[in-house]
Design a protein around this motif. Structure first.
Motif, PDB file in Angstrom:
ATOM      1  N   GLN A   1       0.837  -1.195   0.000  1.00 39.68           N
ATOM      2  CA  GLN A   1       0.000   0.000   0.000  1.00 39.68           C
ATOM      3  C   GLN A   1       0.875   1.249   0.000  1.00 39.68           C
ATOM      4  O   GLN A   1       1.582   1.532   0.970  1.00 39.68           O
ATOM      5  N   GLU A   2       0.852   1.970  -1.110  1.00 36.74           N
ATOM      6  CA  GLU A   2       1.561   3.244  -1.155  1.00 36.74           C
ATOM      7  C   GLU A   2       0.712   4.294  -0.435  1.00 36.74           C
ATOM      8  O   GLU A   2      -0.508   4.330  -0.591  1.00 36.74           O
ATOM      9  N   THR A   3       1.341   5.156   0.336  1.00 36.71           N
ATOM     10  CA  THR A   3       0.595   6.093   1.179  1.00 36.71           C
ATOM     11  C   THR A   3       0.815   7.557   0.819  1.00 36.71           C
ATOM     12  O   THR A   3       0.074   8.422   1.299  1.00 36.71           O
ATOM     13  N   GLU A   4       1.784   7.846  -0.007  1.00 34.90           N
ATOM     14  CA  GLU A   4       2.071   9.234  -0.347  1.00 34.90           C
ATOM     15  C   GLU A   4       0.870   9.890  -1.032  1.00 34.90           C
ATOM     16  O   GLU A   4       0.308   9.355  -1.980  1.00 34.90           O
ATOM     17  N   GLY A   5       0.454  11.035  -0.508  1.00 32.80           N
ATOM     18  CA  GLY A   5      -0.654  11.783  -1.089  1.00 32.80           C
ATOM     19  C   GLY A   5      -2.028  11.335  -0.647  1.00 32.80           C
ATOM     20  O   GLY A   5      -3.032  11.948  -1.041  1.00 32.80           O
ATOM     21  N   MET A   6      -2.125  10.298   0.183  1.00 34.50           N
ATOM     22  CA  MET A   6      -3.434   9.840   0.640  1.00 34.50           C
ATOM     23  C   MET A   6      -4.008  10.788   1.686  1.00 34.50           C
ATOM     24  O   MET A   6      -3.282  11.387   2.483  1.00 34.50           O
ATOM     25  N   LYS A   7      -5.334  10.912   1.700  1.00 35.61           N
ATOM     26  CA  LYS A   7      -6.034  11.765   2.653  1.00 35.61           C
ATOM     27  C   LYS A   7      -6.473  10.939   3.860  1.00 35.61           C
ATOM     28  O   LYS A   7      -7.063   9.867   3.705  1.00 35.61           O
ATOM     29  N   GLY A   8      -6.194  11.447   5.058  1.00 33.86           N
ATOM     30  CA  GLY A   8      -6.595  10.758   6.272  1.00 33.86           C
ATOM     31  C   GLY A   8      -5.402  10.487   7.167  1.00 33.86           C
ATOM     32  O   GLY A   8      -4.341  10.069   6.683  1.00 33.86           O
ATOM     33  N   PRO A   9      -5.540  10.727   8.481  1.00 35.82           N
ATOM     34  CA  PRO A   9      -4.406  10.562   9.405  1.00 35.82           C
ATOM     35  C   PRO A   9      -3.885   9.127   9.478  1.00 35.82           C
ATOM     36  O   PRO A   9      -2.694   8.922   9.747  1.00 35.82           O
ATOM     37  N   MET A  10      -4.759   8.142   9.251  1.00 39.12           N
ATOM     38  CA  MET A  10      -4.315   6.749   9.348  1.00 39.12           C
ATOM     39  C   MET A  10      -3.348   6.352   8.233  1.00 39.12           C
ATOM     40  O   MET A  10      -2.694   5.312   8.311  1.00 39.12           O
ATOM     41  N   TYR A  11      -3.259   7.183   7.186  1.00 40.57           N
ATOM     42  CA  TYR A  11      -2.379   6.872   6.055  1.00 40.57           C
ATOM     43  C   TYR A  11      -1.085   7.679   6.085  1.00 40.57           C
ATOM     44  O   TYR A  11      -0.259   7.538   5.176  1.00 40.57           O
ATOM     45  N   GLN A  12      -0.912   8.514   7.095  1.00 39.49           N
ATOM     46  CA  GLN A  12       0.304   9.329   7.177  1.00 39.49           C
ATOM     47  C   GLN A  12       1.406   8.490   7.823  1.00 39.49           C
ATOM     48  O   GLN A  12       1.770   8.679   8.985  1.00 39.49           O
ATOM     49  N   ARG A  13       1.916   7.576   7.053  1.00 45.81           N
ATOM     50  CA  ARG A  13       2.891   6.601   7.522  1.00 45.81           C
ATOM     51  C   ARG A  13       3.616   6.028   6.310  1.00 45.81           C
ATOM     52  O   ARG A  13       3.149   6.176   5.176  1.00 45.81           O
ATOM     53  N   PRO A  14       4.717   5.333   6.503  1.00 43.40           N
ATOM     54  CA  PRO A  14       5.406   4.691   5.381  1.00 43.40           C
ATOM     55  C   PRO A  14       4.546   3.582   4.762  1.00 43.40           C
ATOM     56  O   PRO A  14       3.578   3.102   5.380  1.00 43.40           O
ATOM     57  N   PRO A  15       4.870   3.159   3.542  1.00 42.05           N
ATOM     58  CA  PRO A  15       4.127   2.072   2.896  1.00 42.05           C
ATOM     59  C   PRO A  15       4.094   0.810   3.760  1.00 42.05           C
ATOM     60  O   PRO A  15       5.022   0.547   4.538  1.00 42.05           O
ATOM     61  N   PHE A  16       2.993   0.028   3.617  1.00 44.57           N
ATOM     62  CA  PHE A  16       2.819  -1.174   4.436  1.00 44.57           C
ATOM     63  C   PHE A  16       2.159  -2.280   3.608  1.00 44.57           C
ATOM     64  O   PHE A  16       1.586  -2.012   2.553  1.00 44.57           O
ATOM     65  N   PRO A  17       2.220  -3.522   4.074  1.00 44.52           N
ATOM     66  CA  PRO A  17       1.656  -4.638   3.311  1.00 44.52           C
ATOM     67  C   PRO A  17       0.142  -4.515   3.147  1.00 44.52           C
ATOM     68  O   PRO A  17      -0.574  -4.184   4.089  1.00 44.52           O
ATOM     69  N   ALA A  18      -0.349  -4.826   1.927  1.00 42.25           N
ATOM     70  CA  ALA A  18      -1.785  -4.852   1.652  1.00 42.25           C
ATOM     71  C   ALA A  18      -2.246  -6.227   1.192  1.00 42.25           C
ATOM     72  O   ALA A  18      -3.422  -6.568   1.322  1.00 42.25           O
ATOM     73  N   THR A  19      -1.341  -7.022   0.650  1.00 35.46           N
ATOM     74  CA  THR A  19      -1.639  -8.382   0.203  1.00 35.46           C
ATOM     75  C   THR A  19      -0.411  -9.231   0.490  1.00 35.46           C
ATOM     76  O   THR A  19       0.719  -8.792   0.218  1.00 35.46           O
ATOM     77  N   TRP A  20      -0.634 -10.426   1.043  1.00 34.84           N
ATOM     78  CA  TRP A  20       0.515 -11.249   1.417  1.00 34.84           C
ATOM     79  C   TRP A  20       0.166 -12.729   1.442  1.00 34.84           C
ATOM     80  O   TRP A  20      -1.003 -13.126   1.350  1.00 34.84           O
ATOM     81  N   ALA A  21       1.222 -13.534   1.628  1.00 32.29           N
ATOM     82  CA  ALA A  21       1.088 -14.974   1.815  1.00 32.29           C
ATOM     83  C   ALA A  21       2.012 -15.395   2.954  1.00 32.29           C
ATOM     84  O   ALA A  21       3.042 -14.751   3.194  1.00 32.29           O
ATOM     85  N   ARG A  22       1.621 -16.430   3.657  1.00 33.55           N
ATOM     86  CA  ARG A  22       2.452 -16.989   4.721  1.00 33.55           C
ATOM     87  C   ARG A  22       1.989 -18.413   4.990  1.00 33.55           C
ATOM     88  O   ARG A  22       0.941 -18.849   4.494  1.00 33.55           O
ATOM     89  N   MET A  23       2.765 -19.125   5.787  1.00 35.35           N
ATOM     90  CA  MET A  23       2.387 -20.462   6.229  1.00 35.35           C
ATOM     91  C   MET A  23       1.955 -20.399   7.690  1.00 35.35           C
ATOM     92  O   MET A  23       2.571 -19.705   8.503  1.00 35.35           O
ATOM     93  N   HIS A  24       0.873 -21.116   8.001  1.00 37.04           N
ATOM     94  CA  HIS A  24       0.458 -21.296   9.396  1.00 37.04           C
ATOM     95  C   HIS A  24       0.515 -22.793   9.655  1.00 37.04           C
ATOM     96  O   HIS A  24      -0.412 -23.531   9.304  1.00 37.04           O
ATOM     97  N   GLY A  25       1.607 -23.245  10.248  1.00 38.97           N
ATOM     98  CA  GLY A  25       1.830 -24.682  10.321  1.00 38.97           C
ATOM     99  C   GLY A  25       1.991 -25.209   8.906  1.00 38.97           C
ATOM    100  O   GLY A  25       2.833 -24.745   8.136  1.00 38.97           O
ATOM    101  N   LYS A  26       1.134 -26.151   8.515  1.00 42.93           N
ATOM    102  CA  LYS A  26       1.160 -26.696   7.163  1.00 42.93           C
ATOM    103  C   LYS A  26       0.161 -25.999   6.240  1.00 42.93           C
ATOM    104  O   LYS A  26       0.081 -26.313   5.055  1.00 42.93           O
ATOM    105  N   GLY A  27      -0.614 -25.058   6.773  1.00 44.16           N
ATOM    106  CA  GLY A  27      -1.657 -24.399   5.990  1.00 44.16           C
ATOM    107  C   GLY A  27      -1.149 -23.180   5.249  1.00 44.16           C
ATOM    108  O   GLY A  27      -0.386 -22.376   5.789  1.00 44.16           O
ATOM    109  N   ARG A  28      -1.595 -23.024   4.008  1.00 46.78           N
ATOM    110  CA  ARG A  28      -1.236 -21.869   3.190  1.00 46.78           C
ATOM    111  C   ARG A  28      -2.240 -20.744   3.447  1.00 46.78           C
ATOM    112  O   ARG A  28      -3.447 -20.944   3.321  1.00 46.78           O
ATOM    113  N   VAL A  29      -1.744 -19.571   3.792  1.00 48.31           N
ATOM    114  CA  VAL A  29      -2.587 -18.430   4.150  1.00 48.31           C
ATOM    115  C   VAL A  29      -2.331 -17.289   3.163  1.00 48.31           C
ATOM    116  O   VAL A  29      -1.182 -16.855   2.989  1.00 48.31           O
TER     117      VAL A  29
END
Length: 306
Positions: free
Chosen positions: A229-257
Motif C-alpha cells: 500500500q503506497e501512502t504518499e498523497g493519501m487523505k486521512g491521518p491513518m495513512y500518514q505513515r510509510p508504505p505497508f503490506p496490503a496483500t501477502w502470503a504466509r504459512m500457518h503450520g502446514k496451511g497456506r494463508v
C-alpha cells in the motif's frame, strides 16, 4: 442440522478439471504447453475428478458490506463473481453465513475463504446468521495448522475493537495482520513487489483504483508481501505513515494463508486486477500453484508498523 440448511452451493460445474482456454493470462502462465495440452486432452477423455471445495464465509457483525449482502436470488454480488471464477478455474464454491458449519465436517473443504466482519463468535449479527462457536473456531484453526488453505478478503482482518493490553485474536495471528481503521474511499496505488506470485504475471508494477483502503498493523514477521500500500498523497491521518503490506502470503503450520485488503467495492470485484490476484491466491492456497514465499516484509516495507 442438514448441510443444505446453511450452505449455498454456487460454483458447481460439470467438469472436474479447469479449462486452460478460460484462464486469465496471469493464471495461464502458471502451466506450460505440455500441461496445457494434457489438460485439454483430459477434459475430452477423462472421467471428472473431484473438484476442490472452497467454503466462503460472510457472516456480518456490526456492518455488512454490500458485496456480501444476500440478494433476492439467495446469492450476494461476490458469490456470483466467485461462482464464475470457480467454473473457470475448477473449484466448487460453498457459501454460507452460518457459523455452525465449523462444528461439522471440515475435511470436505480444501480452502476456507473469509469475508466476515467482526468476531464471528459474537451472538448477534446484522444478517441474523447463527454464530460460530468457540469450539468451531478452535477446530478451524487446528484444521488450518494441519494443512487446510485460507484466503482472507478485506474485512477478514477485523475481529472487533481491541484494547492495547489485550492479546491479538488467534484468527488474526494466523492471518498475519490486523485492521486499525480506514479513511474515506479514494484513489490510491498498490505496488507489486512479488511479480512471480501466481496470477500476477502481466500486471503492471503499480495499480491505481478507488477503494476503501485499510490501515493495518501487527504484521507477522514471516509475511511474504505481494502488494504494498503506497501512502504518499493519501487523505486521512491513518495513512500518514510509510508504505505497508496490503496483500501477502504466509504459512500457518502446514496451511497456506493468503490475504488481500482489497474487495470493498463492486467495481473492484469486477476488475481484472482484483480477480487475477484473487484467483492466484486461491490456486496457491489450494496447492495447485507454487510460489517462493520467503519472508520479505523487512526488505519491501521496512517501516511497516505505525
Amino acid at each position: 442440522m442438514r448441510r443444505r440448511d446453511f450452505l449455498r452451493s454456487v460454483g458447481v460445474g460439470a467438469a472436474g478439471i479447469w479449462s486452460t482456454h478460460s484462464l486469465s493470462p496471469g493464471i495461464r502462465s502458471l502451466i506450460g504447453p505440455a500441461e496445457s495440452a494434457t489438460a485439454s486432452a483430459a477434459e475430452a477423455t477423462a472421467a471428472p475428478a473431484r473438484k476442490a471445495k472452497v467454503l466462503y464465509f460472510t457472516r456480518s457483525v456490526g456492518f455488512e458490506h454490500s458485496v456480501v449482502k444476500t440478494g433476492p436470488d439467495g446469492l450476494s454480488f461476490s458469490d456470483k463473481i466467485l461462482q464464475k471464477l470457480g467454473q473457470q478455474h475448477g473449484f466448487e464454491l460453498l457459501s454460507t453465513k452460518d457459523g455452525r458449519v465449523f462444528d461439522g465436517d471440515l475435511d470436505q473443504f480444501d480452502v476456507f475463504c473469509f469475508y466476515h466482519c467482526n468476531d464471528p463468535t459474537w451472538p448477534e449479527s446484522l444478517d441474523k446468521a447463527p454464530p460460530m462457536t468457540q469450539e468451531g473456531m478452535k477446530k478451524l484453526l487446528s484444521a488450518i495448522e494441519a494443512g487446510k488453505g485460507v484466503v482472507g478478503l478485506h474485512s477478514a482482518c477485523y475481529m472487533g475493537p481491541r484494547k492495547p493490553d489485550q492479546p491479538m485474536h488467534p484468527f488474526l495471528k494466523m492471518l498475519g495482520g490486523e485492521f486499525i481503521s480506514h479513511g474515506e474511499q479514494q484513489k490510491s496505488t498498490l505496488r507489486v513487489v512479488s511479480p512471480k506470485f501466481p496470477g500476477l504475471a502481466g500486471l503492471p508494477e503499480k495499480m491505481s483504483m478507488v477503494e476503501e483502503w485499510y490501515a493495518l498493523h501487527c504484521f507477522a514477521p514471516d509475511l511474504h508481501v505481494i502488494l504494498v500500500q503506497e501512502t504518499e498523497g493519501m487523505k486521512g491521518p491513518m495513512y500518514q505513515r510509510p508504505p505497508f503490506p496490503a496483500t501477502w502470503a504466509r504459512m500457518h503450520g502446514k496451511g497456506r494463508v493468503f490475504f488481500t485488503s482489497l474487495g470493498h467495492r463492486e467495481d473492484v470485484w469486477e476488475s481484472n486486477e482484483f480477480q487475477t490476484v484473487l484467483v492466484g491466491g486461491i490456486l496457491w492456497a489450494l496447492g495447485r500453484a507454487e510460489a517462493d514465499i520467503t519472508p520479505n516484509i523487512r526488505t519491501v516495507t521496512p517501516k511497516a508498523e505505525p
